[in-house]
Motif scaffolding. Structure first.
Motif, short mmCIF file in Angstrom:
data_model
loop_
_atom_site.label_atom_id
_atom_site.label_comp_id
_atom_site.label_asym_id
_atom_site.label_seq_id
_atom_site.Cartn_x
_atom_site.Cartn_y
_atom_site.Cartn_z
N THR A 191 0.86 -1.19 0.00
CA THR A 191 0.00 0.00 0.00
C THR A 191 0.89 1.23 0.00
O THR A 191 2.01 1.21 0.51
CB THR A 191 -0.93 0.02 1.22
N ALA A 192 0.36 2.31 -0.56
CA ALA A 192 1.14 3.54 -0.61
C ALA A 192 1.26 4.20 0.76
O ALA A 192 2.16 5.01 0.99
CB ALA A 192 0.49 4.52 -1.61
N ALA A 193 0.36 3.87 1.66
CA ALA A 193 0.36 4.44 3.01
C ALA A 193 -0.46 3.53 3.91
O ALA A 193 -1.05 2.55 3.45
CB ALA A 193 -0.21 5.86 3.01
N ALA A 194 -0.50 3.85 5.18
CA ALA A 194 -1.35 3.10 6.11
C ALA A 194 -2.82 3.30 5.74
O ALA A 194 -3.22 4.38 5.31
CB ALA A 194 -1.10 3.56 7.54
N GLU A 195 -3.61 2.23 5.88
CA GLU A 195 -5.06 2.33 5.67
C GLU A 195 -5.72 2.76 6.97
O GLU A 195 -5.30 2.35 8.06
CB GLU A 195 -5.62 0.98 5.23
N LYS A 196 -6.74 3.60 6.86
CA LYS A 196 -7.46 4.09 8.04
C LYS A 196 -8.91 3.63 7.98
O LYS A 196 -9.55 3.75 6.93
CB LYS A 196 -7.38 5.62 8.12
N VAL A 197 -9.40 3.11 9.10
CA VAL A 197 -10.80 2.71 9.21
C VAL A 197 -11.45 3.61 10.25
O VAL A 197 -11.10 3.54 11.44
CB VAL A 197 -10.94 1.23 9.61
N TYR A 198 -12.37 4.46 9.79
CA TYR A 198 -12.95 5.49 10.66
C TYR A 198 -14.06 4.92 11.54
O TYR A 198 -14.56 3.82 11.32
CB TYR A 198 -13.51 6.63 9.80
N ARG A 199 -14.45 5.72 12.52
CA ARG A 199 -15.56 5.35 13.39
C ARG A 199 -16.81 5.12 12.55
O ARG A 199 -17.14 5.89 11.66
CB ARG A 199 -15.81 6.47 14.41
N SER A 200 -17.51 4.04 12.85
CA SER A 200 -18.71 3.67 12.10
C SER A 200 -19.97 4.12 12.83
O SER A 200 -20.02 4.13 14.07
CB SER A 200 -18.75 2.16 11.89
N LEU A 201 -20.99 4.45 12.05
CA LEU A 201 -22.31 4.76 12.62
C LEU A 201 -23.15 3.49 12.76
O LEU A 201 -24.32 3.57 13.14
CB LEU A 201 -23.03 5.77 11.73
N GLY A 202 -22.58 2.34 12.42
CA GLY A 202 -23.31 1.08 12.56
C GLY A 202 -22.82 -0.01 11.62
O GLY A 202 -22.47 -1.11 12.07
N PRO A 203 -22.76 0.25 10.30
CA PRO A 203 -22.34 -0.81 9.37
C PRO A 203 -20.84 -1.12 9.46
O PRO A 203 -20.04 -0.29 9.92
CB PRO A 203 -22.69 -0.23 7.99
N ASP A 204 -20.47 -2.32 9.00
CA ASP A 204 -19.07 -2.72 8.97
C ASP A 204 -18.37 -2.13 7.75
O ASP A 204 -18.99 -1.92 6.69
CB ASP A 204 -18.94 -4.24 8.90
N SER A 205 -17.08 -1.89 7.88
CA SER A 205 -16.20 -1.65 6.72
C SER A 205 -15.65 -3.01 6.30
O SER A 205 -15.08 -3.73 7.12
CB SER A 205 -15.05 -0.72 7.10
N ARG A 206 -15.81 -3.37 5.03
CA ARG A 206 -15.50 -4.72 4.57
C ARG A 206 -14.37 -4.71 3.55
O ARG A 206 -14.38 -3.91 2.61
CB ARG A 206 -16.75 -5.38 3.97
N ILE A 207 -13.42 -5.62 3.73
CA ILE A 207 -12.31 -5.80 2.79
C ILE A 207 -12.17 -7.28 2.49
O ILE A 207 -12.02 -8.09 3.41
CB ILE A 207 -10.98 -5.27 3.36
N GLU A 208 -12.25 -7.64 1.22
CA GLU A 208 -12.08 -9.03 0.79
C GLU A 208 -10.91 -9.11 -0.20
O GLU A 208 -10.88 -8.38 -1.18
CB GLU A 208 -13.35 -9.57 0.15
N THR A 209 -9.96 -10.00 0.08
CA THR A 209 -8.76 -10.12 -0.73
C THR A 209 -8.61 -11.56 -1.21
O THR A 209 -8.78 -12.50 -0.42
CB THR A 209 -7.52 -9.71 0.08
N THR A 210 -8.29 -11.72 -2.49
CA THR A 210 -8.02 -13.04 -3.07
C THR A 210 -6.65 -13.01 -3.74
O THR A 210 -6.39 -12.14 -4.58
CB THR A 210 -9.09 -13.42 -4.10
N LEU A 211 -5.79 -13.95 -3.36
CA LEU A 211 -4.46 -14.07 -3.95
C LEU A 211 -4.34 -15.46 -4.58
O LEU A 211 -4.62 -16.46 -3.92
CB LEU A 211 -3.37 -13.92 -2.88
N SER A 212 -3.94 -15.51 -5.85
CA SER A 212 -3.79 -16.78 -6.57
C SER A 212 -2.40 -16.84 -7.18
O SER A 212 -2.03 -15.96 -7.98
CB SER A 212 -4.85 -16.90 -7.68
N LEU A 213 -1.63 -17.86 -6.82
CA LEU A 213 -0.25 -17.99 -7.28
C LEU A 213 -0.10 -19.27 -8.08
O LEU A 213 -0.39 -20.36 -7.60
CB LEU A 213 0.72 -18.02 -6.09
#
Length: 277
Positions: free
Chosen positions: A85-107
């Motif tokens: 990543t170019a910098a640190a990722e920030k996850v801000y305060r939520s009003l209720g819903p989740d912040s979602r990240i899905e990663t797939t790596l295939s080698l």
């Protein structure tokens, strides 16, 4: 509000990228690129002798509750690449819903990948649901690291509310090789002496490669920059974790990454340039 008016809705980000690399007469080459805002992929010039580097950039500056990111990296047989990543990722305060990240790596067979994002900073009240699924073909090598910071350490903030669910799945030719999940429904456990004992950050490093037994001894012989431990969950798989102050955990993970790049991937014993610029 008029009777027929609906309440305002918050705008949510739905970012994605797909990357594919393959071998060519001049080394590894880009085969496929798809990107969807707010995610962007940059390609800084690699250091001499190093493989192509892809830099992930979140143009939104961070993730709010309800935002979603989908990330996919595929390496054809024999390809080599580094993804940061170019910098640190920030996850801000939520009003209720989740912040979602899905990663797939295939080698593919004989390919190797460095998956080395910088730390993810969880603001107080953040809700993160993150998953990574990796598939390795015979002879593939993977060096992967992730770091979570529980609050804005530079401001003295601690994560007192919110949620974290972070899962990893690693598959090989014979099926599931490793599965792990961090389930933190109550950040109050961060302060518990039987939980995280007040730690500011957690880093996880995973190396899938031949001869990892010697690499474990290499890490154990390094200076203890942060409380941590190394283990071999199964043949060909090395797992290391550090827990403590954010700056110390980052230094410890960075030193281990540099050492393993040289020992397992025949790269210079240094961090990718994005980590130091």
């Amino acid at each position: 509000m008029p009777p027929d008016a609906s309440p305002s809705r918050h705008q949510r980000a739905d970012g994605a990228f797909e990357l594919a690399f393959g071998p060519s007469p001049r080394g590894t080459a880009l085969r496929h690129l798809f990107q969807q805002a707010p995610l962007r992929i940059l390609f800084p010039d690699p250091e001499p002798g190093e493989p192509p580097t892809a830099a992930i950039l979140n143009c939104a500056g961070g993730l709010a509750g309800g935002d979603a990111l989908r990330q996919s990296v595929r390496l054809e047989a024999g390809a080599r690449a580094t993804v940061c990543t170019a910098a640190a990722e920030k996850v801000y305060r939520s009003l209720g819903p989740d912040s979602r990240i899905e990663t797939t790596l295939s080698l593919g067979a004989g390919a190797w990948l460095e998956w080395l994002p910088q730390e993810t900073i969880l603001f107080d009240g953040a809700r993160l649901a993150r998953g990574m699924r990796t598939v390795l073909e015979p002879g593939a090598r993977l060096l992967a690291a992730e770091m979570l910071v529980f609050g804005r350490a530079a401001r003295g903030e601690r994560m007192a509310a919110g949620m974290v669910f972070d899962r990893w799945r690693l598959h090989g030719p014979e099926g599931l090789l490793w599965a792990d999940a961090l389930d933190l429904p109550d950040p109050g456990r961060l302060a518990s002496p039987f939980g995280f004992a007040g730690a500011e950050a957690l880093a996880t490093l995973l190396l899938a490669a031949p001869g990892v037994e010697a690499h474990r001894d290499l890490l154990r012989g390094m200076p203890a920059l942060a409380p941590g431990a190394m283990t071999l969950p199964r043949p060909g798989l090395l797992l290391a974790r550090w827990l403590g102050r954010a700056t110390e955990v980052r230094r410890a993970a960075g030193a281990a990454i540099a050492a393993l790049r040289a020992a397992a991937l025949e790269q210079p014993a240094r961090l990718p340039r994005l980590w130091t610029t």
